[in-house]
Design an enzyme around this catalytic site. Structure first.
Site, mmCIF file in Angstrom:
data_model
loop_
_atom_site.group_PDB
_atom_site.id
_atom_site.type_symbol
_atom_site.label_atom_id
_atom_site.label_comp_id
_atom_site.label_asym_id
_atom_site.label_seq_id
_atom_site.Cartn_x
_atom_site.Cartn_y
_atom_site.Cartn_z
ATOM 1 N N ARG A 134 29.725 26.503 80.219
ATOM 2 C CA ARG A 134 30.739 26.799 81.249
ATOM 3 C C ARG A 134 30.108 26.759 82.642
ATOM 4 N NH1 ARG A 134 33.484 32.288 79.808
ATOM 5 N NH2 ARG A 134 34.586 31.896 81.740
ATOM 6 N N ASP A 155 34.016 32.397 87.880
ATOM 7 C CA ASP A 155 33.380 31.134 88.294
ATOM 8 C C ASP A 155 32.772 31.154 89.702
ATOM 9 O OD1 ASP A 155 35.699 30.879 89.930
ATOM 10 O OD2 ASP A 155 36.737 29.683 88.431
ATOM 11 N N HIS A 205 36.123 40.892 86.638
ATOM 12 C CA HIS A 205 35.527 40.514 85.345
ATOM 13 C C HIS A 205 34.084 40.044 85.498
ATOM 14 C CE1 HIS A 205 39.659 39.895 83.133
ATOM 15 N NE2 HIS A 205 39.366 41.147 83.375
HETATM 16 P P1 OAD Z 1 45.156 32.593 80.968
HETATM 17 O O1 OAD Z 1 44.488 31.395 80.392
HETATM 18 O O2 OAD Z 1 45.598 33.651 80.022
HETATM 19 O O3 OAD Z 1 46.423 32.135 81.817
HETATM 20 C C1 OAD Z 1 46.370 31.092 82.743
HETATM 21 C C2 OAD Z 1 47.683 31.040 83.472
HETATM 22 O O4 OAD Z 1 47.576 30.089 84.510
HETATM 23 C C3 OAD Z 1 48.889 30.633 82.610
HETATM 24 O O5 OAD Z 1 49.971 31.516 82.858
HETATM 25 C C4 OAD Z 1 49.216 29.220 83.100
HETATM 26 O O6 OAD Z 1 50.608 28.916 83.039
HETATM 27 C C5 OAD Z 1 48.742 29.288 84.529
HETATM 28 N N1 OAD Z 1 48.342 27.998 85.111
HETATM 29 C C6 OAD Z 1 47.653 26.985 84.527
HETATM 30 N N2 OAD Z 1 47.404 26.000 85.396
HETATM 31 C C7 OAD Z 1 47.949 26.377 86.585
HETATM 32 C C8 OAD Z 1 48.039 25.792 87.880
HETATM 33 N N3 OAD Z 1 47.496 24.601 88.145
HETATM 34 N N4 OAD Z 1 48.682 26.469 88.843
HETATM 35 C C9 OAD Z 1 49.243 27.683 88.603
HETATM 36 N N5 OAD Z 1 49.193 28.283 87.396
HETATM 37 C C10 OAD Z 1 48.553 27.661 86.400
HETATM 38 O O7 OAD Z 1 44.152 33.169 82.078
HETATM 39 P P2 OAD Z 1 44.077 34.635 82.699
HETATM 40 O O8 OAD Z 1 45.424 35.217 82.875
HETATM 41 O O9 OAD Z 1 43.194 34.543 83.872
HETATM 42 O O10 OAD Z 1 39.059 37.612 80.170
HETATM 43 O O11 OAD Z 1 43.320 35.412 81.562
HETATM 44 C C11 OAD Z 1 42.917 36.730 81.821
HETATM 45 C C12 OAD Z 1 41.648 37.046 81.083
HETATM 46 O O12 OAD Z 1 41.814 36.738 79.687
HETATM 47 C C13 OAD Z 1 40.465 36.211 81.487
HETATM 48 O O13 OAD Z 1 39.811 36.702 82.625
HETATM 49 C C14 OAD Z 1 39.584 36.284 80.268
HETATM 50 C C15 OAD Z 1 40.643 36.002 79.236
HETATM 51 O O14 OAD Z 1 40.367 36.357 77.947
HETATM 52 C C16 OAD Z 1 37.857 37.839 79.607
HETATM 53 O O15 OAD Z 1 37.159 36.938 79.196
HETATM 54 C C17 OAD Z 1 37.476 39.273 79.558
#
Ligand code: OAD
Length: 243
Positions: free
Chosen positions: A63, A97, A112
């Site tokens: 990553r 990141d 995080h």
């Molecule tokens: P997710 O992968 O759960 O969600 C990503 C979100 O971004 C989704 O709702 C997509 O629809 C949206 N998305 C994707 N591409 C996009 C774009 N170009 N513009 C706008 N929206 C877009 O990621 P997180 O919510 O960040 O934790 O996940 C939260 C945590 O769960 C992470 O930090 C990680 C994960 O497990 C740990 O590792 C502790």
């Protein structure tokens, strides 16, 4: 909605993996997301690390290399500009990141952690990754295993950082949530703190948080945020029917 954003003095931004998607970094959930291919508890938990540190290190190493090859996108840059426009600004990111600070945000909490920092599992000393890692798993100079300085499943949020984020949520006039699915409870928890704020969501699709949000701007963050920024600076940039 734009007028509200323009007039607000306090802005809290909460970002998730979607904000880095247009940089070419995979999200966690949904098609092509990490958790489709890998088990979260094997790669992002203390138990998984204990079981197979080399496997976890390899995943973080890959990553890190990917992040190194890519760069912040217009969404990150727009948020760095927004910080300059609002006297009371805080960005809380779930991303590790480092792209928000690379783009220029300074008033920021990486709740995080950060993939570019390592931490000794014995002494808890923290240091930055200087160069490409040769030998995995990485060890501290004391001989103990090092781990990425990130939050894993089952671990507690840093209490000071969480309090800062909660306080900001409590008094923010506008909360902008970008690219997070809301599947991790943090964002919903912060939204529950808000007293008077209006919540604007930017996402490709409706999420777990959409019902709580006052406005959903549906589309790619790399397109919507620059337009929102233009709208903040002057009266053009985004077609705002909701004003
Ligand atoms: P997710 O992968 O759960 O969600 C990503 C979100 O971004 C989704 O709702 C997509 O629809 C949206 N998305 C994707 N591409 C996009 C774009 N170009 N513009 C706008 N929206 C877009 O990621 P997180 O919510 O960040 O934790 O996940 C939260 C945590 O769960 C992470 O930090 C990680 C994960 O497990 C740990 O590792 C502790």
């Amino acid at each position: 909605m734009l007028e509200l954003l323009r007039q607000s003095k306090s802005l809290l931004v909460i970002t998730g993996a979607g904000v880095s998607a247009e940089s070419g970094i995979a999200t966690f959930r949904g098609a092509g997301g990490y958790w489709e291919k890998f088990k979260a508890e094997e790669l992002a938990s203390p138990q998984g690390f204990q079981r197979d540190p080399r496997l976890v290190w390899r995943w973080y190493h890959e990553r890190r290399e990917k992040i190194r090859q890519q760069a912040p996108n217009p969404a990150h840059r727009a948020l760095a500009e927004m910080e300059k426009l609002k006297p009371d600004f805080l960005l809380v990111t779930q991303n590790v990141d480092g792209y928000h600070s690379q783009a220029g945000n300074r008033k920021m909490i990486e709740i995080h952690g950060n993939i570019w920092r390592l931490r000794c599992t014995r002494e808890h000393k923290v240091w930055e990754v200087q160069e490409a890692l040769q030998e995995l798993p990485v060890r501290c100079s004391c001989g103990a295993l090092a781990r990425p300085d990130v939050l894993w499943f089952g671990e507690m949020y840093h209490p000071v950082l969480l309090t800062q984020a909660r306080q900001a949520a409590h008094h923010a006039q506008v909360i902008l949530i970008v690219g997070t699915s809301g599947m991790v409870g943090l964002t919903a928890g912060l939204l529950a703190e808000q007293q008077q704020g209006q919540v604007i969501e930017v996402n490709l699709e409706p999420s777990e948080l959409t019902e709580t949000a006052d406005f959903l701007l549906q589309g790619p963050a790399g397109q919507i945020l620059p337009r929102l920024l233009t709208g903040l600076k002057n009266r053009e940039g985004i077609n705002d029917d909701t004003e």
